[in-house]
Design a protein around this motif. Structure first.
Motif, mmCIF file in Angstrom:
data_model
loop_
_atom_site.group_PDB
_atom_site.id
_atom_site.type_symbol
_atom_site.label_atom_id
_atom_site.label_comp_id
_atom_site.label_asym_id
_atom_site.label_seq_id
_atom_site.Cartn_x
_atom_site.Cartn_y
_atom_site.Cartn_z
ATOM 1 N N ILE A 232 0.825 -1.210 0.000
ATOM 2 C CA ILE A 232 0.000 0.000 0.000
ATOM 3 C C ILE A 232 0.861 1.263 0.000
ATOM 4 O O ILE A 232 0.377 2.356 0.303
ATOM 5 C CB ILE A 232 -0.959 0.009 1.211
ATOM 6 N N GLY A 233 2.136 1.090 -0.328
ATOM 7 C CA GLY A 233 3.016 2.250 -0.486
ATOM 8 C C GLY A 233 3.555 2.825 0.803
ATOM 9 O O GLY A 233 3.923 4.006 0.844
ATOM 10 N N LEU A 234 3.638 2.025 1.874
ATOM 11 C CA LEU A 234 4.167 2.493 3.148
ATOM 12 C C LEU A 234 5.431 1.724 3.512
ATOM 13 O O LEU A 234 5.590 0.563 3.139
ATOM 14 C CB LEU A 234 3.128 2.334 4.268
ATOM 15 N N ASP A 235 6.307 2.380 4.273
ATOM 16 C CA ASP A 235 7.553 1.769 4.727
ATOM 17 C C ASP A 235 7.420 1.435 6.208
ATOM 18 O O ASP A 235 7.176 2.326 7.033
ATOM 19 C CB ASP A 235 8.726 2.728 4.501
ATOM 20 N N ALA A 236 7.568 0.161 6.539
ATOM 21 C CA ALA A 236 7.399 -0.263 7.926
ATOM 22 C C ALA A 236 8.617 0.026 8.785
ATOM 23 O O ALA A 236 8.527 0.040 10.014
ATOM 24 C CB ALA A 236 7.088 -1.759 7.972
ATOM 25 N N ARG A 237 9.752 0.289 8.172
ATOM 26 C CA ARG A 237 11.003 0.403 8.932
ATOM 27 C C ARG A 237 11.082 1.670 9.773
ATOM 28 O O ARG A 237 11.773 1.690 10.799
ATOM 29 C CB ARG A 237 12.197 0.359 7.975
ATOM 30 N N ASP A 238 10.409 2.725 9.373
ATOM 31 C CA ASP A 238 10.532 3.995 10.091
ATOM 32 C C ASP A 238 9.360 4.264 11.033
ATOM 33 O O ASP A 238 9.127 5.395 11.438
ATOM 34 C CB ASP A 238 10.654 5.152 9.089
ATOM 35 N N LYS A 239 8.625 3.215 11.416
ATOM 36 C CA LYS A 239 7.441 3.402 12.244
ATOM 37 C C LYS A 239 7.563 2.658 13.569
ATOM 38 O O LYS A 239 8.120 1.559 13.630
ATOM 39 C CB LYS A 239 6.187 2.938 11.493
ATOM 40 N N GLU A 240 7.014 3.269 14.621
ATOM 41 C CA GLU A 240 6.985 2.638 15.929
ATOM 42 C C GLU A 240 5.978 1.484 15.929
ATOM 43 O O GLU A 240 5.074 1.421 15.096
ATOM 44 C CB GLU A 240 6.604 3.667 17.003
ATOM 45 N N ILE A 241 6.139 0.595 16.909
ATOM 46 C CA ILE A 241 5.312 -0.606 16.946
ATOM 47 C C ILE A 241 3.832 -0.275 17.125
ATOM 48 O O ILE A 241 2.961 -0.910 16.511
ATOM 49 C CB ILE A 241 5.796 -1.560 18.071
ATOM 50 N N LEU A 242 3.504 0.759 17.922
ATOM 51 C CA LEU A 242 2.108 1.130 18.125
ATOM 52 C C LEU A 242 1.472 1.610 16.825
ATOM 53 O O LEU A 242 0.324 1.278 16.508
ATOM 54 C CB LEU A 242 1.987 2.222 19.195
ATOM 55 N N GLU A 243 2.231 2.376 16.035
ATOM 56 C CA GLU A 243 1.724 2.853 14.752
ATOM 57 C C GLU A 243 1.509 1.693 13.792
ATOM 58 O O GLU A 243 0.512 1.654 13.055
ATOM 59 C CB GLU A 243 2.690 3.870 14.152
ATOM 60 N N LEU A 244 2.435 0.736 13.801
ATOM 61 C CA LEU A 244 2.286 -0.438 12.940
ATOM 62 C C LEU A 244 1.052 -1.246 13.324
ATOM 63 O O LEU A 244 0.314 -1.729 12.458
ATOM 64 C CB LEU A 244 3.537 -1.316 13.022
ATOM 65 N N GLU A 245 0.838 -1.407 14.626
ATOM 66 C CA GLU A 245 -0.356 -2.119 15.094
ATOM 67 C C GLU A 245 -1.624 -1.429 14.612
ATOM 68 O O GLU A 245 -2.556 -2.086 14.119
ATOM 69 C CB GLU A 245 -0.351 -2.197 16.622
ATOM 70 N N ASN A 246 -1.660 -0.114 14.752
ATOM 71 C CA ASN A 246 -2.859 0.634 14.338
ATOM 72 C C ASN A 246 -3.090 0.534 12.837
ATOM 73 O O ASN A 246 -4.240 0.438 12.378
ATOM 74 C CB ASN A 246 -2.730 2.098 14.752
ATOM 75 N N ILE A 247 -2.011 0.563 12.056
ATOM 76 C CA ILE A 247 -2.145 0.432 10.605
ATOM 77 C C ILE A 247 -2.694 -0.939 10.244
ATOM 78 O O ILE A 247 -3.623 -1.075 9.435
ATOM 79 C CB ILE A 247 -0.793 0.670 9.905
ATOM 80 N N LEU A 248 -2.142 -1.989 10.850
ATOM 81 C CA LEU A 248 -2.587 -3.354 10.546
ATOM 82 C C LEU A 248 -4.029 -3.585 10.995
ATOM 83 O O LEU A 248 -4.806 -4.239 10.287
ATOM 84 C CB LEU A 248 -1.661 -4.368 11.210
ATOM 85 N N LEU A 249 -4.399 -3.030 12.140
ATOM 86 C CA LEU A 249 -5.778 -3.183 12.596
ATOM 87 C C LEU A 249 -6.747 -2.402 11.709
ATOM 88 O O LEU A 249 -7.886 -2.835 11.485
ATOM 89 C CB LEU A 249 -5.898 -2.723 14.053
ATOM 90 N N THR A 250 -6.307 -1.266 11.191
ATOM 91 C CA THR A 250 -7.138 -0.516 10.247
ATOM 92 C C THR A 250 -7.285 -1.278 8.934
ATOM 93 O O THR A 250 -8.379 -1.332 8.349
ATOM 94 C CB THR A 250 -6.530 0.872 9.979
ATOM 95 N N LEU A 251 -6.200 -1.872 8.467
ATOM 96 C CA LEU A 251 -6.268 -2.714 7.267
ATOM 97 C C LEU A 251 -7.199 -3.900 7.498
ATOM 98 O O LEU A 251 -7.905 -4.338 6.582
ATOM 99 C CB LEU A 251 -4.878 -3.196 6.877
ATOM 100 N N TYR A 252 -7.180 -4.426 8.709
ATOM 101 C CA TYR A 252 -8.096 -5.506 9.065
ATOM 102 C C TYR A 252 -9.548 -5.060 8.897
ATOM 103 O O TYR A 252 -10.385 -5.783 8.335
ATOM 104 C CB TYR A 252 -7.827 -5.948 10.500
#
Length: 263
Positions: A232-252
């Motif tokens: 989806i055009g995002l880079d996971a390497r520069d994000k904190e774990i909480l932000e990654l969780e929120n992104i994945l839950l939103t994708l869910y």
């Protein structure tokens, strides 16, 4: 496997089960689409006819507006199916109302080329009249395919109403975090990259999210984010774990709305 169902195994070894749409449901969807197009055709012809009679176009040749109307009607009648199926998740208005959609045989969303091919071949499936040839193919084919589906590598499957939201633990956790489908702004190309395969991965992730240790959850989050976010055009390497969780839950949430069906 029940009659009328198909199981697809993805390269990631995820099994996807679908109920194939038969002649009745496809015919009902087509009838709705044809009625919609008929109304559009009549409106176009009337507009151009009245414009020609009232000399709005100021043309010496009275046949020109009629010719333009015929060309416009042809584009709408063919382009409607192509545009709707590619840009709206394999669904025309008729398919959406009946609860069916077009997908690739591998379970992915329909591609631009497949949509183009299956709808170009609609001209042949319409022969000799009223989609007779297409109906014959759908009736006798084991996967209820018309000629366009066979060449394009597509199938038409049933959808069912999504399960009621807000009752599971993960739904409550998402609500507590204040997440909605609008929490993540995605472009059209990104949305089309989220198919049934991605939904299965996110469904498994959400099911484990609250039931595993924190360290395991962090590891699982980073692994899945590394796999899905580039789609989806995002880079996971520069994000904190909480932000990654929120992104994945939103994708869910986004994929759940499209893919969680009771078959």
């Amino acid at each position: 496997m029940n009659q009328g169902q198909i199981e697809i195994k993805t390269p990631e070894f995820v099994s996807l089960n679908y109920q194939i749409a038969g002649l009745g449901s496809r015919g009902a969807a087509m009838l709705i689409d044809q009625l919609l197009l008929l109304v559009a055709n009549i409106v176009i012809y009337l507009i151009f006819l009245m414009a020609n009679v009232s000399d709005i176009f100021y043309l010496s040749d009275s046949w020109v507006p009629v010719a333009v109307a015929i060309i416009l009607v042809f584009i709408i009648n063919w382009g409607y199916f192509f545009v709707a199926e590619f840009f709206f998740g394999g669904k025309t208005l008729g398919k959406k109302l009946i609860g069916i959609r077009v997908i690739q045989e591998n379970g992915h969303s329909i591609t631009l080329l497949s949509s183009l091919i299956r709808n170009l071949l609609r001209i042949i499936d319409m022969l000799p009249t009223s989609y007779f040839l297409g109906m014959v193919f759908i009736f006798f084919h084991s996967k209820h395919k018309r000629l366009g589906d066979m060449v394009a590598g597509t199938i038409v499957v049933h959808e069912r109403a999504a399960k009621k939201e807000g009752t599971s633990k993960i739904d409550k956790e998402i609500l507590r975090r204040g997440l909605t489908k609008d929490s993540l702004a995605l472009k059209d190309f990104a949305l089309r990259s989220l198919g049934k395969k991605e939904w299965e991965l996110l469904r498994i992730y959400s099911g484990k999210f609250l039931n595993i240790k924190l360290n395991d959850r962090v590891q699982l989050t980073r692994q899945l984010a590394t796999k899905l976010l580039p789609k989806i055009g995002l880079d996971a390497r520069d994000k904190e774990i909480l932000e990654l969780e929120n992104i994945l839950l939103t994708l869910y949430l986004i994929t759940k709305d499209e893919w969680e069906y009771e078959l």
